[in-house]
Enzyme design. Structure first.
Site, PDB file in Angstrom:
ATOM      1  N   HIS A   1       0.819  -1.221   0.000  1.00 38.35           N
ATOM      2  CA  HIS A   1       0.000   0.000   0.000  1.00 38.35           C
ATOM      3  C   HIS A   1       0.852   1.269   0.000  1.00 38.35           C
ATOM      4  O   HIS A   1       0.358   2.332  -0.339  1.00 38.35           O
ATOM      5  CB  HIS A   1      -1.059  -0.020   1.113  1.00 38.35           C
ATOM      6  CG  HIS A   1      -0.575   0.326   2.490  1.00 38.35           C
ATOM      7  ND1 HIS A   1      -0.259  -0.620   3.432  1.00 38.35           N
ATOM      8  CD2 HIS A   1      -0.359   1.522   3.085  1.00 38.35           C
ATOM      9  CE1 HIS A   1       0.113  -0.024   4.546  1.00 38.35           C
ATOM     10  NE2 HIS A   1       0.068   1.283   4.366  1.00 38.35           N
TER      11      HIS A   1
ATOM     12  N   ASP B   1       1.124  -7.694   2.426  1.00 41.68           N
ATOM     13  CA  ASP B   1       1.219  -6.261   2.107  1.00 41.68           C
ATOM     14  C   ASP B   1       2.681  -5.816   1.946  1.00 41.68           C
ATOM     15  O   ASP B   1       3.224  -5.105   2.787  1.00 41.68           O
ATOM     16  CB  ASP B   1       0.523  -5.464   3.215  1.00 41.68           C
ATOM     17  CG  ASP B   1       0.257  -4.018   2.815  1.00 41.68           C
ATOM     18  OD1 ASP B   1       0.850  -3.546   1.832  1.00 41.68           O
ATOM     19  OD2 ASP B   1      -0.531  -3.359   3.506  1.00 41.68           O
TER      20      ASP B   1
ATOM     21  N   SER C   1       3.930   2.350   8.389  1.00 43.51           N
ATOM     22  CA  SER C   1       3.751   1.333   7.370  1.00 43.51           C
ATOM     23  C   SER C   1       5.056   1.130   6.630  1.00 43.51           C
ATOM     24  O   SER C   1       5.719   2.087   6.250  1.00 43.51           O
ATOM     25  CB  SER C   1       2.687   1.761   6.377  1.00 43.51           C
ATOM     26  OG  SER C   1       1.442   1.387   6.869  1.00 43.51           O
TER      27      SER C   1
HETATM   28  N1  ARG Z   1      -4.706   0.670   7.360  1.00 47.80           N
HETATM   29  C1  ARG Z   1      -3.421   0.704   6.758  1.00 47.80           C
HETATM   30  C2  ARG Z   1      -2.820   2.115   6.854  1.00 47.80           C
HETATM   31  O1  ARG Z   1      -3.307   2.907   7.594  1.00 47.80           O
HETATM   32  C3  ARG Z   1      -3.455   0.203   5.351  1.00 47.80           C
HETATM   33  C4  ARG Z   1      -4.120   1.083   4.363  1.00 47.80           C
HETATM   34  C5  ARG Z   1      -4.091   0.604   2.946  1.00 47.80           C
HETATM   35  N2  ARG Z   1      -5.075  -0.426   2.662  1.00 47.80           N
HETATM   36  C6  ARG Z   1      -6.368  -0.199   2.323  1.00 47.80           C
HETATM   37  N3  ARG Z   1      -7.162  -1.208   2.107  1.00 47.80           N
HETATM   38  N4  ARG Z   1      -6.866   1.002   2.207  1.00 47.80           N
HETATM   39  O2  ARG Z   1      -2.219   2.705   6.011  1.00 47.80           O
HETATM   40  N1  GLU Z   2      -1.252   1.543   7.448  1.00 44.20           N
HETATM   41  C1  GLU Z   2      -0.624   2.578   8.213  1.00 44.20           C
HETATM   42  C2  GLU Z   2       0.413   3.361   7.420  1.00 44.20           C
HETATM   43  O1  GLU Z   2       0.283   3.539   6.251  1.00 44.20           O
HETATM   44  C3  GLU Z   2      -0.072   1.972   9.425  1.00 44.20           C
HETATM   45  C4  GLU Z   2      -1.199   1.649  10.267  1.00 44.20           C
HETATM   46  C5  GLU Z   2      -1.289   2.586  11.405  1.00 44.20           C
HETATM   47  O2  GLU Z   2      -1.871   3.675  11.285  1.00 44.20           O
HETATM   48  O3  GLU Z   2      -0.704   2.187  12.423  1.00 44.20           O
HETATM   49  O4  GLU Z   2       1.341   3.916   7.952  1.00 44.20           O
END
Ligand code: ARG
Ligand code: GLU
Length: 719
Positions: free
Chosen positions: A84, A220, A650
């Protein structure tokens, strides 16, 4: 009373002293954390992690594009980050014919690696505290403005006199809301190429349904490479650039993990707010989050429906949708989590303790006694402005492309007014390619529907006093539908081609054209109302809150001198450590800390846009061909731990007790997303991909032999 409160104090401070909470400064580990880390099982020293005299783990970590983290995993500059994090790069190389999002991409040689203009990788060379120099000359009675301008002046002077190499950059950032300042010397590489990515059905398996959710089964990850000039230093893209030769790259361990194992996450968390008063938490819970979530409910419904109907829309809107949905879901989790652990009640209890300490000491009382009541007043005063501010930002700045473009154009014209042709040219030079990229993924028929839904909500929810005069009276819902159709038909901002024409105009002609444009006119009306009726008060109260927050933090540090405080995340390199650990999300439910490929198969829904599984992966599962990556005939996929992480973490590498790479951070569990403002060890967990799954996909799924060779060279001895 006295005895009781001492007891209560110990009880309340205990969780604050637990190691898992905190995003620590790498240069202070020796002083603050080393003992604790070693007690938790770490077999390294603080210098193994951060050292400015010899290569240390920090030299294998980069800020990836300023929004994620990545780590070096080969002697030839190979970078491991999340799928991502690489998403928009992967998307930019994808077409319906070569759809790397859908099919994955694996460069078979250096020549096949794909450049990504604008993408960067930044190393931290060193950091040092410069607080005294930055605050030199500050006096008690100064206004916030006087204070800031003196600080800016001091900072400029320090930067000027700091020796550094021509290829290095120096900056100074506030920590602890400005109670401390650090100087950071960095090096930024500008030629970063895409090397490999699994298909979305692996790299984004579970997509938005599983996002922020445990148990998780997402691979991921994606691979990039840093390229450098002949001297191994940063260079603009050139086909002649060479793979970067790192000072340090991570050793990989395939030993696997067990519950309770030490884990260290090293990366670039962006922003947290851990020292809010109860009234601040209440403000998030009752004012900020509900507005954001509500507006995004509407735009996601429109986009999601269109994406499911049409694969072209799906491809174009994938990244935008994911971004909007990501915040939306996080805030829903945050609200639930804050309620569930009674964050307001617990903060309030903690504040009683603080107040008790103050009341026992007149000097402290005098210095800090006004803070908590003042917080309450200010948050109450802020609430209506915050609400309108959030509505305005979501509507014009985030969800509707047409309005966002209008806003950027207005900024361009304002820059022309304030700094003439030169400023105009500078901003235009950045804006033009940015918009070109944006409009590749813009579909007016969908944006128009998002606009109509959000405009309706905006007019209904924002109080009349904060709206442009007469705007409500003007539109019934039919007229509203007519208005949106008309806007998108007639505005020059609603197509890439007509925007392209705009760039040929002189600033004056551009202004004339825009001022006659219906979308620009509407935006300007909304913006002016916001600026005149909301923004001033909003910013005044926010800046007073900031001042107060700094004093509160000083108060906490003074009143609880034994506690180790960590500064809120501010986009700089941090270490968080904890252990592999499951949790109990609900009554009578226990989550184990590791998932396996069998779980991918449990979720498998043939043809589904989120839960399809590629045929080859299914075959590998049937044959259990896991090679060195399996564990008792099972293939590990993801795991969770107590590391305190946030957005920006991330792509952060997860290291074991010896500093070997065992995983890749990519998410947090839904129940615990409130850790941005309130960490609770019982339910806050970060989610990581197991490095064995990453290598399995590269070797057995992609059969990317060249990469296996390259990475295998870096494999730790298995003792
Ligand atoms: N929750 C994760 C973050 O905050 C992954 C986001 C990307 N994935 C998604 N399905 N939107 O970045
Ligand atoms: N998916 C998040 C990022 O892009 C990390 C998840 C979080 O917020 O801890 O950094």
């Amino acid at each position: 009373m006295k005895r009781l409160s001492t007891l209560l104090l110990c009880f309340l401070l205990l969780p604050l002293l637990r190691a898992d909470e905190g995003m620590w400064l790498p240069n202070l580990l020796k002083q603050l954390n080393e003992k604790d880390m070693q007690a938790m099982g770490m077999q390294m020293t603080a210098e193994d992690i951060y050292d400015i005299n010899r290569a240390s783990l920090k030299d294998a970590i980069v800020s990836f594009g300023g929004f994620c983290t990545a780590s070096l995993i080969s002697p030839e500059g190979l970078l491991l980050t999340n799928h991502h994090c690489g998403y928009s790069s992967i998307q930019s190389h994808s077409t319906m014919e070569h759809n790397y999002l859908e099919d994955g991409f694996w460069a078979g040689s250096f020549e096949q690696e794909l450049p990504n203009p604008g993408l960067t990788a930044t190393f931290l060379v060193r950091m040092e505290e410069v607080t005294q120099k930055v605050i030199a000359g500050l006096q008690a009675g100064m206004t916030a403005q006087e204070r800031q301008s003196l600080i800016d002046k001091n900072i400029a002077a320090i930067l000027k006199e700091t020796p550094h190499e021509a290829y290095e950059e120096v900056e100074i950032k506030p920590y602890f809301k400005g109670l401390q300042y650090y100087l950071l010397v960095t090096v930024t590489y500008r030629d970063i190429r895409l090397v490999g990515t699994p298909p979305e059905s692996i790299g984004k398996f579970g997509a938005d349904t599983d996002n922020w959710v445990w148990p998780r089964h997402t691979g991921d990850f994606s691979l990039f490479r840093i390229y450098a000039g002949p001297d191994n230093l940063p260079a603009d893209y050139s086909p002649n650039n060479q793979p970067y030769r790192p000072k340090k790259y991570l050793q990989i361990s395939l030993d696997g993990i067990r519950e309770g194992d030490f884990t260290l996450v090293f990366g670039y968390p962006a922003r947290t707010n851990e020292y809010l008063p109860a009234s601040g938490i209440k403000h998030i819970l009752e004012v900020v989050d509900p507005v954001r979530v509500g507006m995004r409910d509407l735009s996601l419904a429109v986009m999601g429906a269109a994406m499911r109907r049409n694969p072209v829309v799906k491809l174009k809107y994938a990244s935008k949708f994911a971004g909007i949905a990501n915040g939306w879901k996080k805030w829903i989790g945050e609200m639930q989590g804050l309620k569930r652990v009674n964050a307001i009640g617990r903060k309030t209890q903690f504040e009683l303790l603080f107040l008790e300490q103050l009341s026992a000491n007149p000097d402290l009382q005098k210095a800090f006694g006004d803070i908590l009541p003042r917080f309450k007043e200010l948050y109450a005063e802020l609430a209506p402005y915050e609400q309108s501010h959030q509505y305005y930002t979501e509507f014009t700045g985030r969800n509707v492309d047409l309005l966002r473009t209008a806003g950027l154009m207005r900024r361009l014209l304002k820059i022309y007014e304030s700094s003439g042709q030169k400023g105009f040219d500078n901003f235009k030079q950045r804006l033009q390619p940015y918009l070109e990229k944006q409009y590749k993924n813009y579909l007016p028929q969908i944006d128009q529907k998002v606009f109509a839904a959000l405009m309706q909500a905006y007019l209904e929810q924002v109080p009349d006093a904060h709206l442009p005069e007469g705007i409500k009276e003007k539109w019934t819902s039919e007229q509203m539908a007519g208005l949106s159709a008309e806007l998108y038909q007639n505005s020059v901002l609603s197509s890439a081609e007509s925007i392209d024409q705009l760039w040929r105009l002189s600033p004056k002609k551009l202004a004339k054209t825009l001022e006659a444009d219906p979308a620009y006119q509407l935006f300007t009306r909304l913006a002016k109302a916001y600026e005149e009726k909301v923004q001033g008060d909003y910013q005044r109260i926010k800046s007073e809150l900031e001042e107060l927050q700094r004093r509160y933090l000083r108060g906490l540090i003074t009143v609880f001198p034994k506690k180790h405080f960590y500064p809120d995340a501010n986009g700089t390199l941090r270490v968080t450590y904890g252990q592999v650990k499951g949790y109990q999300p609900r009554d009578a439910v226990v989550f184990l800390p590791q998932t396996y490929l069998a779980g991918v198969m449990e979720k498998y829904k043939p043809g589904d846009y989120e839960f399809d599984v590629p045929e080859k992966l299914r075959q590998l599962y049937e044959r259990k061909q896991y090679g060195p990556y399996g564990e008792n005939k099972r293939l590990p996929v993801c795991f969770i731990g107590t590391n305190h992480t946030t957005g920006g973490n991330s792509g952060s590498p997860v290291l074991d007790a010896r500093g070997h790479l065992i995983g890749l951070n990519f998410d947090r569990v839904w129940e615990g997303t409130m850790s941005d403002v309130f960490y609770d060890r019982s339910i806050c967990r970060n989610i990581m991909v197991d490095i064995r799954y990453v290598l399995f996909i590269i070797e057995k799924y992609a059969e990317a032999e060249n990469l296996v060779q390259e990475i295998r060279g870096g494999m730790a001895d298995r003792d």
